[in-house]
Design a protein around this motif. Structure first.
Motif, PDB file in Angstrom:
ATOM      1  N   PRO A 219       2.718  21.449  42.198  1.00  0.00           N
ATOM      2  CA  PRO A 219       1.387  20.882  41.911  1.00  0.00           C
ATOM      3  C   PRO A 219       1.467  19.393  41.572  1.00  0.00           C
TER       4      PRO A 219
ATOM      5  N   GLY B 265       1.199  30.402  42.316  1.00  0.00           N
ATOM      6  CA  GLY B 265       1.352  28.948  42.247  1.00  0.00           C
ATOM      7  C   GLY B 265       2.519  28.388  43.052  1.00  0.00           C
TER       8      GLY B 265
ATOM      9  N   ARG C 137      -5.055  30.346  47.417  1.00  0.00           N
ATOM     10  CA  ARG C 137      -4.033  30.240  46.382  1.00  0.00           C
ATOM     11  C   ARG C 137      -3.517  31.634  46.041  1.00  0.00           C
TER      12      ARG C 137
END
Ligand code: ATP
Ligand code: MG
Length: 625
Positions: A181, A223, A247
């Motif tokens: 991320p 994630g 996601r």
């Protein structure tokens, strides 16, 4: 969703309500035109949607209501996320979307945008459904509430969304990105700097497809990677820099349970929901303006691929409602509830629809408000008094009158037995439930109210002064006033306790002066005061609500909204009310003469025989004075 920062506090008394309306005759029922009405009228005139092309995909099967929809109709939708209770801002959107469909012979869908399983629940689905119904709207084209079919759910389209994602991958329009991320954020760039391509961007469709299927099968951690649309990392619109569209999230969904461990992102899901439901005009708040290019990109790609019907839906944005003294952030409203600053989501001070309802607002007053503030593309603030004004307008002709004494002191008529033969004598008084001036054309006047006058009545403490200030016309020794709807009396004095506090007011009743009898005008009274008989008055708990915040913009500019709470937003008093008020049904609204509008509390009135009223609003806008 982040709300845009409020612009300069330009307070708008209500766009769409022309200035000077009081002077010129105005058709109050006429719909004020706005840019959305103009767009819809043009589309209807040009037959934009009349020649619908059916893609013949499983998407068509979602029209569980009535098979293929009538293409000549416009379709709007109200798409709440079931993660909280609706508030007055949502009411604006509901009235707008359902109202446009109603006015143009179209259909409005209630659709739950349930793509965030952790935050959503059936409790919120139910409360939202109730709120829309209560506001007076039906959905899915059914004409009666009884026949109503269930609302739509984004989660019903998860299979289709998954297919659409694979379709994009196959056409090299989406890829699986395994950057962290942090890397993704850094490589996105900012307004001044273009983004950088991910090292995973050049994978082949076959590699991406395999990876995406692994994601769906739960082979990767939450994630660890996302699916991104492949658009342009250098686009001046950051929303087009390869936005994430799927996601990994292992969460149990209120509708699909544990079927999925990947969930679509809102920006990807929303246009697809619109397309599958053949929405013609997808109306949202201004903060989504920058998302529109992605909305159109996705619709264009899916239309090219023959996955959706055409013409595809179009997104239009309008300015959200900002109301002074009110917070419309779901998160902050939830905080007020969680921290016990209010008694719950339906606390009568909350701007939630359940709160407004319990406070005494009517669906008609909220619809009137939505109509009056209009829709524009410019952010502005609406003054809270506009909302209260709409309620007063609606209740003026509906709310029966009644007398209540909120700060009682006893008045003793010392010559009662002399005039009427005994202290136990009761005289029946009659007054209209609605005054002549409040009876609308064609309305049948309701039956009169009756109440009893005896030798003791409750009056407001402020209606007696031992030494009257200049200009005071109510009770003081030697002065003559009328007990409204009853007799004229002459004040003779009072009794006091050791602290000098008045415990009783004394007066003499003047014979043959009862309201409505020939002798009524024989004695000139300086004032008429409200009262409730001791014999037939009922004790009541009256909750005097006021605005929840003392600051007109409690959360503007990152202010601590908890510091702006109005410490005087609730005062509870023990009052006396006349019999017609004590007999109220829960939710019934009244005008307490001179005090304002009140409603019998929908939760507590009648429980254990208690009489409980909430103050809705005063008779006039007197706030801050
Ligand atoms: P969240 O931050 O949870 O997304 P939200 O207030 O946007 O909160 P949604 O459930 O997404 O909640 O809202 C449903 C619809 O109501 C959306 O179309 C949204 O644009 C509209 N809406 C929300 N707040 C307002 C407002 N203050 N005025 C007008 N419309 C609003
Ligand atoms: Mg939202």
């Amino acid at each position: 969703m982040n709300s845009p920062t409020p612009k300069a506090p330009h307070v708008n008394p209500g766009a769409g309500h022309p200035a000077g309306a009081a002077e010129s005759p105005v058709d109050e029922t006429a719909k004020v035109s706005n840019f959305l009405r103009q767009i819809i009228e043009k589309d209807l005139a040009q037959g934009t949607h009349a020649n619908r092309r059916w893609a013949g995909t499983p998407g068509d099967a979602v029209h569980h209501a009535a098979g293929k929809p009538d293409p000549a109709k416009i379709r709007t939708r109200f798409p709440p996320e079931p993660n909280g209770y609706l508030h007055v801002g949502h009411a604006k959107s509901i009235c707008l979307n359902f109202g446009l469909a109603r006015d143009y012979g179209g259909v409005c869908h209630l659709r739950f945008d349930d793509t965030n399983p952790e935050k959503e629940s059936q409790e919120f689905v139910d409360s939202i459904t109730d709120a829309v119904r209560w506001l007076g709207f039906t959905w899915n084209g059914s004409t009666s509430q009884a026949e109503q079919v269930p609302a739509y759910f984004a989660s019903d389209y998860f299979d289709f969304m998954y297919r659409a994602a694979e379709h994009l991958i196959e056409r090299d329009l989406a890829y699986v990105d395994e950057q962290t991320p942090e890397e993704m954020r850094a490589n996105r760039g900012d307004f001044a700097t273009p983004g950088k391509n991910s090292p995973f961007r050049s994978r082949t469709p076959a590699e991406n497809l395999a990876r995406f299927r692994e994601m769906a099968k739960g082979k990767h951690a939450d994630g660890a990677m996302v699916l991104r649309a492949k658009i342009d990392m250098a686009s001046p619109n950051i929303n087009l820099r390869d936005p994430a569209i799927y996601r990994i999230r292992r969460a149990t969904h209120h509708n699909t349970g544990d079927k999925w461990c990947i969930y679509p992102m809102y920006t990807f899901a929303h246009p697809i929901e619109d397309a599958l439901e053949n929405i013609t005009h997808s109306i949202c708040t201004l903060e989504f303006e920058d998302q529109r290019p992605f909305y159109d990109w996705l619709m264009d790609r899916l239309a090219e691929g023959g996955l959706i019907n055409t013409p595809q839906p179009r997104q239009y944005e309008f300015a959200r409602l900002n109301l002074t003294y009110v917070i419309t952030s779901k998160r902050k409203l939830a905080q007020l509830v969680a921290e016990g600053k209010v008694s719950g989501w339906d606390d009568p001070r909350m701007p939630t629809i359940v709160g407004l309802r319990r406070r005494g607002y009517t669906p008609e007053s909220i619809q009137l408000f939505a109509e009056r503030i209009g829709v524009t593309k410019a952010d502005s603030w609406i003054d809270y008094s506009t909302l209260e004004g709409c309620l007063r307008e609606d209740l003026e002709h509906k709310a029966h009158r009644g007398m209540a004494v909120l700060d009682p002191v006893k008045l003793v008529l010392t010559n009662w037995a002399e005039v009427f033969g005994s202290d136990g004598y009761l005289e029946t008084c009659t007054q209209p439930a609605l005054p002549h001036s409040s009876i609308a054309d064609g309305q049948t006047p309701p039956p009169d109210r009756q109440f009893q006058m005896g030798n003791e009545v409750w009056i407001e403490r402020e209606d007696f002064e031992e030494v009257p200030p200049k200009g005071y016309k109510r009770l003081f020794p030697g002065n003559v006033v009328r007990l409204k709807g009853g007799y004229v009396i002459e004040c003779t004095g009072c009794a006091k306790d050791a602290n000098g506090q008045v415990t009783e007011v004394h007066a003499k009743v003047i014979a043959d002066t009862k309201s409505g009898t020939p002798g009524a005008d024989s004695v000139k009274a300086k004032a008429a005061i409200t009262w409730v008989g001791v014999a037939d008055g009922r004790e009541a708990e009256v909750r005097l609500y006021d605005r929840l915040f003392a600051d007109p913009q409690p959360d503007a500019g990152g202010k601590d909204f908890l510091a702006a709470l109005n410490p005087h937003s609730l005062k509870v008093v023990t009052a006396y009310v006349e019999p017609s008020l004590a007999a109220a049904l829960p939710d019934q609204k009244f005008q307490f003469e001179r005090h304002g509008y009140f409603v019998a509390d929908r939760n507590d009135h009648g429980v254990g025989g208690k009489v409980v009223f909430n103050r809705v609003t005063g008779l006039k806008d007197s706030w801050g004075k």
